[in-house]
Design an enzyme around this catalytic site. Sequence first.
Site, PDB file in Angstrom:
ATOM      1  N   GLY A  59       0.768  -1.236   0.000  1.00 33.59           N
ATOM      2  CA  GLY A  59       0.000   0.000   0.000  1.00 33.59           C
ATOM      3  C   GLY A  59       0.796   1.281   0.000  1.00 33.59           C
ATOM      4  O   GLY A  59       2.016   1.283  -0.174  1.00 33.59           O
ATOM      5  N   SER A  60       0.071   2.392   0.206  1.00 30.69           N
ATOM      6  CA  SER A  60       0.568   3.751   0.020  1.00 30.69           C
ATOM      7  C   SER A  60       1.795   4.070   0.859  1.00 30.69           C
ATOM      8  O   SER A  60       1.953   3.593   1.985  1.00 30.69           O
ATOM      9  CB  SER A  60      -0.549   4.734   0.366  1.00 30.69           C
ATOM     10  OG  SER A  60      -0.020   6.023   0.550  1.00 30.69           O
ATOM     11  N   THR A  61       2.645   4.942   0.298  1.00 30.68           N
ATOM     12  CA  THR A  61       3.854   5.383   0.994  1.00 30.68           C
ATOM     13  C   THR A  61       3.530   6.213   2.230  1.00 30.68           C
ATOM     14  O   THR A  61       4.392   6.419   3.073  1.00 30.68           O
ATOM     15  CB  THR A  61       4.747   6.236   0.066  1.00 30.68           C
ATOM     16  OG1 THR A  61       3.980   7.324  -0.430  1.00 30.68           O
ATOM     17  CG2 THR A  61       5.281   5.423  -1.078  1.00 30.68           C
ATOM     18  N   VAL A  62       2.277   6.709   2.331  1.00 30.40           N
ATOM     19  CA  VAL A  62       1.882   7.465   3.521  1.00 30.40           C
ATOM     20  C   VAL A  62       1.930   6.552   4.758  1.00 30.40           C
ATOM     21  O   VAL A  62       1.986   7.021   5.884  1.00 30.40           O
ATOM     22  CB  VAL A  62       0.479   8.102   3.324  1.00 30.40           C
ATOM     23  CG1 VAL A  62       0.079   8.929   4.535  1.00 30.40           C
ATOM     24  CG2 VAL A  62       0.473   8.979   2.093  1.00 30.40           C
ATOM     25  N   GLY A  63       1.944   5.238   4.524  1.00 27.83           N
ATOM     26  CA  GLY A  63       2.026   4.262   5.602  1.00 27.83           C
ATOM     27  C   GLY A  63       3.198   4.494   6.545  1.00 27.83           C
ATOM     28  O   GLY A  63       3.113   4.222   7.748  1.00 27.83           O
TER      29      GLY A  63
END
Lengths: 129, 395
Positions: A59-63
Amino acid sequence: MQGRKIFKGKVVGEALVTGDDISFYGGCDPETGEIVEKDHHLEGKSVSGKILVFPSGKGSTVGSYVLYALKKADKAPLAIVNKVMDPVVAVGCIISEIPAVDQIDIGKIKNGQKIEVDADNGVVTLIEG
Amino acid sequence: MGLALTTEEKEMLDGKHGKATRKSMEIITTLGEIYGAKRLIPVTSVQIAGVSYHNLGEAGLEYLSEMAEDGHARVLTTLNPAGMDMLEWKKHGIPEDFAENQERVVNAFERMGVITTCTCTPYLIGNLPHFREHIAWAESSAVCFANSVIGAFTNREGGPSALATALTGKTAEYGFHLEENRLAQVKYDVQIELKDTDDFGLLGKAIGTRTGKTIPYITGIEKATTEELKSFCASIATYGGVAIFHMEGITPNKTTIPKKTEVVTEDDLRAARAELDDKEADIDFISVGCPHASIKEIAEIAEMLDGKKVADGKTVWITTAKPTKDLAIKMGFYDTIEKAGAFLVADACCAVAPLKGRFTGLMTDSAKACFYARGKNKFKTEIRTVKQCIKEAIT
């Protein structure tokens, strides 16, 4: 078990083990540490204070920032043990200073088992059977 | 350890250049080790994602503030879109508390010496690398444009890793920094006459969905404008995770040509369009500028809106970079657009602004915008040409 150091530190704690990959952004509540992804094997369980053992991140790099939020809220996992480290989780561990190791045969770790993570040397030791 | 560091790089890792530089070097060297890099290389340009407070949240902001204590950008660094127009947010209906937090985010970047133009098209406003230059960009559409259309070399960076490169000037040499990882793997023969930006977006969806991360070699397209290519890049990166493609006669990178060929037909484009066109979409929001509109697009939209009026119950956002908006003000396009009741919004876009619950149906020329409008904001969507979007706005 010999693996590879991702981020330093040495801890002993209870393993929370899953065979499902984890997306921290959208999949884990940044305030409580609860896994909220629908139908995830750990849905409803909290990663807080556990040695979190899972195959890999997704999933997203915001993780990466979600792991940082957990650390700031005192809800972060004690350490992370992966089969294959995903860059989003790696960066999250570095910025949050969570000990992390990968290249571990996670199938050998039982849920609830007490284990030691010596990330400095990339070693995971099972303490209780 | 397979990763060799220079004396200066070791000093950075040991904390001799401060806390933020040390943390940045830890990120870069760890990624380098995970991906088997042998050395670090200097970069000349950085584009950072994770700017909208909507995505970043309080923890992300806290991290940035910590890095801003002693971190300073060593190379040209620009920012991805924020959640609002940094000057005119109030009239676009952005809540005050959100605006305050968004300002704190941008201020943290400014303290680090980052150029705080918030745009997904840095290559249109002065952050333009040249052919074969090594850079570290986040923002999937810009990564795809830089690698493919410009022929620069970048991986798909995330927010913290791009920032880490900004503060050290270094990235690890792996992935798309190496020639051998940039070669085409599947050939796509496009048997369609493409007309506008929406068609290029739909083609990006059709190929992206099929190819995943496999590098495409695309034939059959005779010409494409910068605007059409930015639409294509945004879409193929959104639906496929593509970081680089080759387009025969259009993109500059050398590659071997794969034997395995797939055909893309009018039917594929129609199917992609059908998937993005929701039935019974009640259009109350029209947005053009994903990726950010160029001055050429804004000029054309101003001409279409000249003397017209946006219909009651409809909101129009034309989103662009601040320097482009300034140029539009100078040229009178801004006045024409705003007089018609549409908004020329700088710094933000319909995908990262806090718009959930404000609208029900989006019409746009962007396949990427459809993806985020549906996933994040639960809007229904329709994809049309820019001309049709503006027509919908004024009727």
